[in-house]
Design an enzyme around this catalytic site. Structure first.
Site, PDB file in Angstrom:
ATOM      1  N   ALA A  11      13.782  23.400  29.649  1.00 54.41           N
ATOM      2  CA  ALA A  11      12.981  23.944  28.559  1.00 54.41           C
ATOM      3  C   ALA A  11      13.360  23.346  27.209  1.00 54.41           C
ATOM      4  O   ALA A  11      12.560  23.361  26.274  1.00 54.41           O
ATOM      5  CB  ALA A  11      13.129  25.461  28.510  1.00 54.41           C
ATOM      6  N   ARG A  15      15.792  14.676  31.394  1.00 55.23           N
ATOM      7  CA  ARG A  15      16.580  13.461  31.633  1.00 55.23           C
ATOM      8  C   ARG A  15      16.159  12.820  32.940  1.00 55.23           C
ATOM      9  O   ARG A  15      15.593  13.489  33.826  1.00 55.23           O
ATOM     10  CB  ARG A  15      18.080  13.754  31.658  1.00 55.23           C
ATOM     11  CG  ARG A  15      18.534  14.711  32.761  1.00 55.23           C
ATOM     12  CD  ARG A  15      18.679  16.117  32.256  1.00 55.23           C
ATOM     13  NE  ARG A  15      19.145  17.014  33.300  1.00 55.23           N
ATOM     14  CZ  ARG A  15      20.430  17.197  33.597  1.00 55.23           C
ATOM     15  NH1 ARG A  15      21.361  16.534  32.941  1.00 55.23           N
ATOM     16  NH2 ARG A  15      20.784  18.037  34.552  1.00 55.23           N
ATOM     17  N   ASP A 240      13.435  24.135  39.201  1.00 55.74           N
ATOM     18  CA  ASP A 240      14.803  23.678  38.958  1.00 55.74           C
ATOM     19  C   ASP A 240      15.851  24.608  39.566  1.00 55.74           C
ATOM     20  O   ASP A 240      16.916  24.150  40.005  1.00 55.74           O
ATOM     21  CB  ASP A 240      15.067  23.459  37.468  1.00 55.74           C
ATOM     22  CG  ASP A 240      14.659  24.633  36.589  1.00 55.74           C
ATOM     23  OD1 ASP A 240      14.412  25.738  37.104  1.00 55.74           O
ATOM     24  OD2 ASP A 240      14.573  24.427  35.358  1.00 55.74           O
TER      25      ASP A 240
END
Length: 462
Positions: A11, A15, A240
């Site tokens: 959030a 990467r 995630d």
């Protein structure tokens, strides 16, 4: 030797990380890190999807320049948010951020149409105003004609994957955050979707399970990034949390009594199970049955995590104050007495000023508010530890055996003070790490999809 690429969107930042198996260990190489900001335009708070997609491509370009053996790409993001695509494959506007207040009062309205207990008995998801079902219902109310024009609803990782491969698909773990799945059957609940007045056509049939191939790179993406067109995009634990939990090196035979805490902007506290728990007690306890890797269920609570501290840090940095975490934790360790706040209170969801919100919360309850940076930090961390204790106590009521240890993963596992306060509050061992759990879990699914068996406990030496 094969190299796998994990694209991990959080959030606050994203990467691209390369993972290569070498001598039985997974070596990580962070190729590109970039910010993820929300943009207020008109009445809504949006994610800047085009900028994020361009940053992802920059990471892929760097991977192509450094590694000639890239085998696959996996993408994971936060949950619940989505984009709409029209029949021509065009993105219908930037996705709205879950922190937008447009769904704030919708759960009460929706539960006038459907029974809350019956919903939980099928979907098994904690009621939060940010859930996809409420977001879609809000869009229907705001502009039903626009929703009718949409052809497909794609969650954030599905959306990124679609514009890499040209292949539509919804992955199971991210879809499970929506509140629109049948938790036992692991399929869309079409009757619920119809009851909400939403177009059933938006939802892709045949959910993708982690390890399945989404597709290969589009020719123009391959040309632009320098990667081979044959590079696959693999459906990982696209939520995630699912990827992060998959990376935990649970001790052999201890998985059923080892809880996990994925510690970041949100805290996800729970345990892995083979089947969901859909009882009224689980609903009352605020638990969700979210999809996990290898058909598992992440039975967990969504708790406000380091968001409060992160907001304070941003404010202090904006004032030019010192606000690095080592300094702040050291200052907090000097503090002895601070108030305990309810971290899940609506007061802290999206206030204009987090300091003011904490002060007002304390004053209205007759508590002495923090004053110094150290006091604010200690207050937040102590309050999180207390909330984690409550979560484990509630979890134990629903399990055949009580939790014996807690694995803390993600960036928050580096906070030594929070780890210590949590261990003291729970009275059970706390095992920190891996820090890069989400990227590791993402990469592990890709490696396993290629037939590589990984001993996580040996590999991470935890």
């Amino acid at each position: 030797m094969s190299t796998f690429l994990a694209v991990d969107f959080g959030a606050g930042s994203g990467r691209v990380i390369a993972g290569t198996m070498r001598d039985g260990r997974l070596e990580l190489d962070e190729l590109h890190r970039f910010s993820n900001r929300q943009v207020q335009i008109g009445h809504h708070l949006y994610w800047d999807f085009p900028a994020l997609f361009e940053d992802m491509k920059e990471g892929l370009r760097r991977a192509a320049a450094k590694y000639a053996d890239v085998e696959s790409i996996g993408i994971d993001t936060w949950g619940v948010d989505f984009g709409l695509v029209d029949s021509a494959g065009n993105l219908m506007g930037n996705p709205i951020c879950y922190r937008d207040a447009y769904t704030e009062h919708l759960p009460q309205e929706v539960f006038q149409r459907i029974d809350e207990s019956e919903l939980y008995a099928k979907a098994g998801i904690q009621v939060m105003a940010i859930n996809t079902m409420f977001q879609l219902y809000a869009l229907k109310k705001e502009n039903e004609a626009w929703l009718r024009e949409a052809s497909h609803m794609l969650f954030m990782p599905d959306l990124f994957a679609y514009y890499l491969t040209g292949v539509l698909g919804n992955e199971y773990t991210i879809a499970s955050t929506s509140g629109l799945l049948d938790a036992r059957r692991r399929v869309w609940d079409s009757s619920l979707i119809e009851d909400l007045g939403l177009p059933v056509r938006l939802f892709q049939d045949g959910l993708l399970m982690p390890g399945m191939t989404r597709g290969t790179l589009l020719p123009d993406i391959a040309m632009e990034t320098g990667l081979r067109p044959s590079v696959k995009v693999i459906a990982v634990g696209a939520h995630d949390t699912a990827s992060a939990v998959h990376a935990i090196p649970f001790r052999s035979g201890k998985e059923e009594v080892s809880a996990f805490l994925s510690s970041g902007t949100w805290s996800l506290l729970g345990i892995l199970r083979d089947e969901p728990i859909l009882t009224e007690a689980a609903r009352a306890g605020g638990f969700s049955n979210e999809g996990g890797v290898k058909g598992k269920i992440c039975f967990l609570q969504n708790i406000t995590g380091l968001w409060i501290l992160q907001s304070l840090v941003r404010q202090w940095m904006g004032r030019g104050w010192r606000a690095d975490y080592d300094y702040l934790v050291a200052e907090a360790e000097k503090v002895k007495e601070v108030p305990t706040i309810e971290v899940d209170a609506p007061d802290f969801l999206h206030p204009a000023d987090m300091e003011v919100a904490i002060t007002a919360y304390c004053q209205t309850r007759g508590m002495k508010a923090p004053v110094t940076q150290g006091e604010y930090v200690r207050c937040v961390l102590q309050s999180l530890a207390v909330r984690y204790r409550m979560g484990v106590e509630e979890l134990n009521k629903l399990l055949p055996r009580p939790v014996e240890c807690l694995h803390i993963i993600g960036g928050g596992s580096r906070n030594r003070l929070l780890n210590r306060l949590t261990e003291d509050a729970l009275g059970i061992p706390v095992v920190p790490g891996p820090v890069e759990a989400t990227a590791l879990g993402n990469l592990l699914v890709q490696a396993e999809a290629c037939g590589i068996n990984v001993n996580k406990e040996a590999m991470f030496q935890l």
